[in-house]
Design a protein around this motif. Structure first.
Motif, PDB file in Angstrom:
ATOM      1  N   GLU A 152      -9.039  -3.400  -4.205  1.00 32.17           N
ATOM      2  CA  GLU A 152      -9.486  -2.048  -4.556  1.00 32.17           C
ATOM      3  C   GLU A 152      -9.388  -1.093  -3.371  1.00 32.17           C
ATOM      4  O   GLU A 152      -9.466   0.107  -3.540  1.00 32.17           O
ATOM      5  CB  GLU A 152     -10.920  -2.077  -5.075  1.00 32.17           C
ATOM      6  CG  GLU A 152     -11.084  -2.883  -6.357  1.00 32.17           C
ATOM      7  CD  GLU A 152     -10.289  -2.311  -7.512  1.00 32.17           C
ATOM      8  OE1 GLU A 152     -10.269  -1.081  -7.676  1.00 32.17           O
ATOM      9  OE2 GLU A 152      -9.671  -3.099  -8.233  1.00 32.17           O
ATOM     10  N   ALA A 153      -9.249  -1.635  -2.166  1.00 30.02           N
ATOM     11  CA  ALA A 153      -9.099  -0.816  -0.964  1.00 30.02           C
ATOM     12  C   ALA A 153      -8.159  -1.534  -0.007  1.00 30.02           C
ATOM     13  O   ALA A 153      -8.201  -2.755   0.124  1.00 30.02           O
ATOM     14  CB  ALA A 153     -10.446  -0.576  -0.299  1.00 30.02           C
ATOM     15  N   CYS A 154      -7.311  -0.783   0.657  1.00 30.29           N
ATOM     16  CA  CYS A 154      -6.374  -1.351   1.620  1.00 30.29           C
ATOM     17  C   CYS A 154      -7.153  -1.745   2.875  1.00 30.29           C
ATOM     18  O   CYS A 154      -7.856  -0.911   3.457  1.00 30.29           O
ATOM     19  CB  CYS A 154      -5.289  -0.345   1.967  1.00 30.29           C
ATOM     20  SG  CYS A 154      -4.143  -0.914   3.236  1.00 30.29           S
ATOM     21  N   GLY A 162      -7.524   1.781   4.710  1.00 32.40           N
ATOM     22  CA  GLY A 162      -8.736   2.211   4.025  1.00 32.40           C
ATOM     23  C   GLY A 162      -8.500   2.987   2.742  1.00 32.40           C
ATOM     24  O   GLY A 162      -9.451   3.475   2.124  1.00 32.40           O
ATOM     25  N   PRO A 198      -8.289   7.567   2.486  1.00 33.47           N
ATOM     26  CA  PRO A 198      -9.708   7.369   2.813  1.00 33.47           C
ATOM     27  C   PRO A 198     -10.409   8.696   3.055  1.00 33.47           C
ATOM     28  O   PRO A 198      -9.795   9.667   3.513  1.00 33.47           O
ATOM     29  CB  PRO A 198      -9.677   6.513   4.071  1.00 33.47           C
ATOM     30  CG  PRO A 198      -8.315   6.649   4.627  1.00 33.47           C
ATOM     31  CD  PRO A 198      -7.402   7.010   3.488  1.00 33.47           C
ATOM     32  N   TRP A 222      -3.703   5.511  -5.756  1.00 36.21           N
ATOM     33  CA  TRP A 222      -4.289   5.271  -4.432  1.00 36.21           C
ATOM     34  C   TRP A 222      -4.652   6.601  -3.799  1.00 36.21           C
ATOM     35  O   TRP A 222      -3.838   7.522  -3.753  1.00 36.21           O
ATOM     36  CB  TRP A 222      -3.303   4.512  -3.555  1.00 36.21           C
ATOM     37  CG  TRP A 222      -3.151   3.106  -3.979  1.00 36.21           C
ATOM     38  CD1 TRP A 222      -2.298   2.608  -4.916  1.00 36.21           C
ATOM     39  CD2 TRP A 222      -3.913   1.992  -3.491  1.00 36.21           C
ATOM     40  NE1 TRP A 222      -2.482   1.256  -5.039  1.00 36.21           N
ATOM     41  CE2 TRP A 222      -3.453   0.852  -4.169  1.00 36.21           C
ATOM     42  CE3 TRP A 222      -4.922   1.841  -2.544  1.00 36.21           C
ATOM     43  CZ2 TRP A 222      -3.963  -0.409  -3.941  1.00 36.21           C
ATOM     44  CZ3 TRP A 222      -5.423   0.582  -2.310  1.00 36.21           C
ATOM     45  CH2 TRP A 222      -4.949  -0.534  -3.007  1.00 36.21           C
ATOM     46  N   GLU A 233      -8.141   3.838  -1.081  1.00 30.87           N
ATOM     47  CA  GLU A 233      -8.858   3.245  -2.201  1.00 30.87           C
ATOM     48  C   GLU A 233      -8.088   3.461  -3.496  1.00 30.87           C
ATOM     49  O   GLU A 233      -7.515   4.515  -3.722  1.00 30.87           O
ATOM     50  CB  GLU A 233     -10.236   3.885  -2.348  1.00 30.87           C
ATOM     51  CG  GLU A 233     -11.143   3.629  -1.178  1.00 30.87           C
ATOM     52  CD  GLU A 233     -12.495   4.314  -1.337  1.00 30.87           C
ATOM     53  OE1 GLU A 233     -12.649   5.147  -2.252  1.00 30.87           O
ATOM     54  OE2 GLU A 233     -13.377   4.005  -0.545  1.00 30.87           O
ATOM     55  N   ARG A 234      -8.100   2.432  -4.344  1.00 26.65           N
ATOM     56  CA  ARG A 234      -7.521   2.553  -5.679  1.00 26.65           C
ATOM     57  C   ARG A 234      -8.544   3.277  -6.543  1.00 26.65           C
ATOM     58  O   ARG A 234      -9.717   2.929  -6.565  1.00 26.65           O
ATOM     59  CB  ARG A 234      -7.233   1.178  -6.255  1.00 26.65           C
ATOM     60  CG  ARG A 234      -6.506   1.227  -7.572  1.00 26.65           C
ATOM     61  CD  ARG A 234      -6.295  -0.146  -8.131  1.00 26.65           C
ATOM     62  NE  ARG A 234      -5.613  -0.994  -7.172  1.00 26.65           N
ATOM     63  CZ  ARG A 234      -4.590  -1.768  -7.457  1.00 26.65           C
ATOM     64  NH1 ARG A 234      -4.144  -1.823  -8.676  1.00 26.65           N
ATOM     65  NH2 ARG A 234      -4.032  -2.506  -6.525  1.00 26.65           N
ATOM     66  N   HIS A 235      -8.098   4.300  -7.220  1.00 30.60           N
ATOM     67  CA  HIS A 235      -8.999   5.126  -8.026  1.00 30.60           C
ATOM     68  C   HIS A 235      -8.471   5.173  -9.458  1.00 30.60           C
ATOM     69  O   HIS A 235      -7.283   5.363  -9.678  1.00 30.60           O
ATOM     70  CB  HIS A 235      -9.073   6.536  -7.436  1.00 30.60           C
ATOM     71  CG  HIS A 235     -10.092   7.393  -8.076  1.00 30.60           C
ATOM     72  ND1 HIS A 235     -11.429   7.273  -7.823  1.00 30.60           N
ATOM     73  CD2 HIS A 235      -9.975   8.378  -8.990  1.00 30.60           C
ATOM     74  CE1 HIS A 235     -12.093   8.151  -8.548  1.00 30.60           C
ATOM     75  NE2 HIS A 235     -11.229   8.833  -9.252  1.00 30.60           N
ATOM     76  N   CYS A 241       0.860  -1.186   0.000  1.00 27.26           N
ATOM     77  CA  CYS A 241       0.000   0.000   0.000  1.00 27.26           C
ATOM     78  C   CYS A 241       0.895   1.233   0.000  1.00 27.26           C
ATOM     79  O   CYS A 241       1.782   1.355   0.843  1.00 27.26           O
ATOM     80  CB  CYS A 241      -0.908  -0.005   1.228  1.00 27.26           C
ATOM     81  SG  CYS A 241      -1.871   1.506   1.416  1.00 27.26           S
ATOM     82  N   ASP A 292      -4.216   4.338 -12.706  1.00 32.97           N
ATOM     83  CA  ASP A 292      -4.803   4.142 -11.388  1.00 32.97           C
ATOM     84  C   ASP A 292      -3.861   4.708 -10.334  1.00 32.97           C
ATOM     85  O   ASP A 292      -2.664   4.808 -10.536  1.00 32.97           O
ATOM     86  CB  ASP A 292      -5.104   2.663 -11.125  1.00 32.97           C
ATOM     87  CG  ASP A 292      -3.856   1.823 -11.063  1.00 32.97           C
ATOM     88  OD1 ASP A 292      -2.887   2.158 -11.758  1.00 32.97           O
ATOM     89  OD2 ASP A 292      -3.840   0.845 -10.313  1.00 32.97           O
TER      90      ASP A 292
END
Length: 97
Positions: free
Chosen positions: A25-27, A31, A95, A92, A33-35, A13, A90
């Motif tokens: 898609e999320a750690c 928390g 949160p 990260w 998030e991959r965007h 991460c 993509d």
């Protein structure tokens, strides 16, 4: 005999630096998030800048309001293109909240 995970399926991460699966898609730890692509805010910011700069330059050059309207439309399209080309991959995101 125990099975070991494939090294390429484990990633780190970028925010908390803990190991995560490469496909998440999320750690699960922090928390994040991959965007993919630009956020709404990034898209709107680039479009607004294009909408403001294009007509302002044309009006200051003295080309008239019709050309300023055309420059505004072109500025919106260029802003949209810049937002999507700048954030094409993509990444990260921390949160929310």
């Amino acid at each position: 005999m125990s099975l070991q995970p494939v090294a390429s399926s484990i990633a780190q991460c970028p925010l908390c630096h803990r190991p995560v699966r490469g496909t998440v898609e999320a750690c699960p730890h922090c928390g994040a998030e991959r965007h993919f692509g630009p956020t709404w805010r990034e898209s709107l910011t680039c479009v607004a800048i294009g909408l403001a700069i294009g007509p302002a330059a044309i009006v200051l050059a003295g080309a008239g309001w019709r050309m300023a309207a055309l420059a505004g439309a072109i500025g919106v399209m260029l802003g949209f293109f810049v937002a999507h080309s700048r954030h094409a991959g993509d990444r990260w995101m921390p949160p929310r909240g």
